[in-house]
Design an enzyme around this catalytic site. Structure first.
Site: not given
Ligand SMILES: *Cc1c(COP(=O)(O)O)cnc(C)c1O
Length: 359
Positions: A101, A171, A195
């Site tokens: 990511w 993030d 998540k």
């Molecule tokens: C799932 C995830 C993303 C991407 O998320 P989307 O909502 O599909 O754009 C980015 N960073 C992390 C750490 C993730 O777990």
């Protein structure tokens, strides 16, 4: 009907009481004769839901008044693309690369502004959060970005970077709300909802107000953090049902005892699973102990020819979505807030039994 234990990395399990309540409120929200999905986002009914959700989130994360909370769409992917557009301010940006990511966020930013990758653990197979003393930081940057929990590689930072001369951006898509976080030490944190917050379609950004002055007027308003904040995230129609459901999750978290209690549970859950992996020669987790994620636990089988059989038998036992990400293979158990301890017990028992039968 029996519900399974779903170990998907996202969209992921939601707390069952939240789903039941959403079902009960579906046709007639609080005597309105309508579903909350069917009402105007600018009407009193929805505004009360929206404000309550924000208030509860602020309480849970102890968000200071000098931070805005943005309820957006587009996922974490849109967010890590918008961050350089909004906040680079013509200067170099710093990134830490610790897995898939953060690598994607670097690729996105590189299209927009100068990027300096100041630490990179790809050389050791993304098995750690590099200690801050090893970072090669540069002066006069607009921000430093990192991924606090790498969902695919199962690497979580055990520390919050300190003493930087620029705002810190994280993030937190896969670990927000899993434990208390010192929001005041960040310029911005963001997370896709699917998540550990609620259903897909909602994305949260928590941003320090003074940074909003950096957002350039030249970008479209709907992508501009400052404009979104000024409109209370209602510049256009927000994802109302996801916002409502996130609000139910926030209420549920408060009822459970807040994020301190979630951290206790999440540590117990993760320790139980890692102990089962480490206590066997049959299973293996490659991540350095101090950087292991509380939320995403990847593991391999000593004999990878058994992978498909493991997944098949796990599914038959009601343990769903354990197949690892296609880029790393093996297995991965995502054990967010909504995964009950009974789910971990069921998985650990299944793993021991599978190992015994395969010996
Ligand atoms: C799932 C995830 C993303 C991407 O998320 P989307 O909502 O599909 O754009 C980015 N960073 C992390 C750490 C993730 O777990």
């Amino acid at each position: 009907m029996t519900r399974v234990f779903n170990f998907s990395a996202g969209p992921a399990m939601l707390p069952e009481p939240v789903l039941s309540r959403a079902r009960d409120e579906m046709l007639d929200w609080h005597g309105s004769g309508m579903s909350i999905m069917e009402v105007s986002h600018r009407g009193k009914l929805f505004l009360s839901v929206a404000e309550k959700a924000e208030q509860d989130l602020r309480e849970l994360l102890n968000i200071p008044d000098n931070y805005e909370v943005l309820f957006m769409q587009g996922g974490a992917t849109l967010l890590f693309s918008l961050i350089p557009m909004n906040l680079a301010a013509g200067k170099v940006t710093q990134y830490i690369q610790t897995g898939s990511w953060s690598k994607k966020s670097i690729a996105a930013a590189s299209k927009i502004c100068p990027v300096e990758v100041v630490a990179d653990s790809s050389g050791t197979g993304y098995d750690r959060a590099p200690a801050q003393a090893t970072w090669d930081t540069v002066p006069d940057s607009s921000y430093l970005h990192y991924c606090m929990n790498e969902t695919i590689h199962g690497v979580e930072f055990p520390f919050v970077p300190k003493g930087l001369d620029c705002p810190l951006i994280a993030d937190c898509s896969s670990n927000i709300l899993s434990r208390p976080m010192p929001v005041n030490e960040f310029g911005l944190i963001y997370a896709g909802a699917q998540k550990n917050i609620g259903p897909a379609g909602l994305t949260l950004a928590i941003v320090r107000k003074d940074l909003l002055d950096l957002c350039p007027d030249s970008i479209p308003d709907v992508l501009n953090f400052s404009k979104l904040a000024a409109s209370d995230s209602m510049l256009n129609t927000p994802p109302t049902y996801s916002w409502y459901l996130a609000g139910l999750v926030f209420e549920w978290l408060k009822e459970q005892g807040g994020l301190e209690e979630m951290e206790r549970r999440n540590r117990r859950k993760a320790q139980r699973l890692y102990a089962a992996i480490d206590g066997s020669d049959f299973y293996h987790n490659p991540v350095q102990h101090d950087s292991r994620s509380l939320m995403n636990v990847p593991f391999t089988l000593a004999d990878s020819s058994l992978d498909a059989e493991f997944v098949r038998q796990a599914e038959a036992a009601g343990l769903i979505s354990l197949k690892g990400h296609r880029s790393v293979g093996g297995m991965r158990a995502s054990i967010y807030n909504a995964m009950p301890e009974a789910g971990i017990e069921a998985l650990v028992s299944f793993m021991a039994e599978f190992e015994r039968k395969s010996a």
